[in-house]
Design a protein around this motif. Structure first.
Motif: not given
Length: 168
Positions: A136-142
């Motif tokens: 699972e590739l999880m992208f979280t923008a900050h």
């Protein structure tokens, strides 16, 4: 803070997602990779390097012992590995700010080893084992800049799924 995830069913797909991300980057971005040993962080970076037009002859490898590898692409790529960095003074000795705030793309494996106050805006990318071959590739923008990048990845997934449906 926008988040989005996708399942990769092979190393090839993980690399392809890295390439898609690399194609969206313009320079000055910080990409923080988090995941267990063998999760596919370096595989993802190989794809990013491809998307950033790093030459095919570049040997993209984990900089575990060198700590920082630099590659030439359409913008400079700084591949940083913090796995073996044990203390804040050792981290400060790397002069990371020189890379993090340069015109290139800083991609950092073991990003969770970086002190929380070191960067404010970045794209966090977690890779988690689903099973032997799936991740699972999880992208979280900050930060707003990174929210736009995550939106760009979502659009690419939509285009990709339309092509898959058309092929069937």
């Amino acid at each position: 803070m926008g988040s989005w995830s996708v399942v990769s069913r092979s190393a090839r797909q993980t690399r392809a997602w890295g390439k898609r991300l690399g194609e969206l980057l313009k320079g000055g971005e910080i990409i923080g990779l988090i995941g267990e040993l063998g999760a596919g962080k370096t595989c993802f970076v190989r794809g990013m390097a491809e998307g950033l037009a790093v030459g095919r002859d570049a040997w993209i490898r984990s900089p575990t012992f060198t700590l920082i590898n630099e590659y030439r692409g359409r913008v400079p790529v700084f591949h940083i590995d913090l796995y073996r960095v044990a203390s804040r003074p050792e981290l400060e000795g790397l002069n990371l700010r020189e890379y993090l705030y340069a015109d290139g793309v800083s991609v950092i494996e073991w990003f969770d080893h970086l002190p929380a106050d070191e960067v404010d805006e970045y794209l966090e990318m977690r890779i988690a084992h689903v099973d032997a071959s799936e991740r699972e590739l999880m992208f979280t923008a900050h930060g707003e800049r990174y929210e736009k990048i995550v939106e760009g990845l979502k659009r690419q997934e939509f285009k990709s799924s339309k092509v898959q449906k058309f092929k069937r």
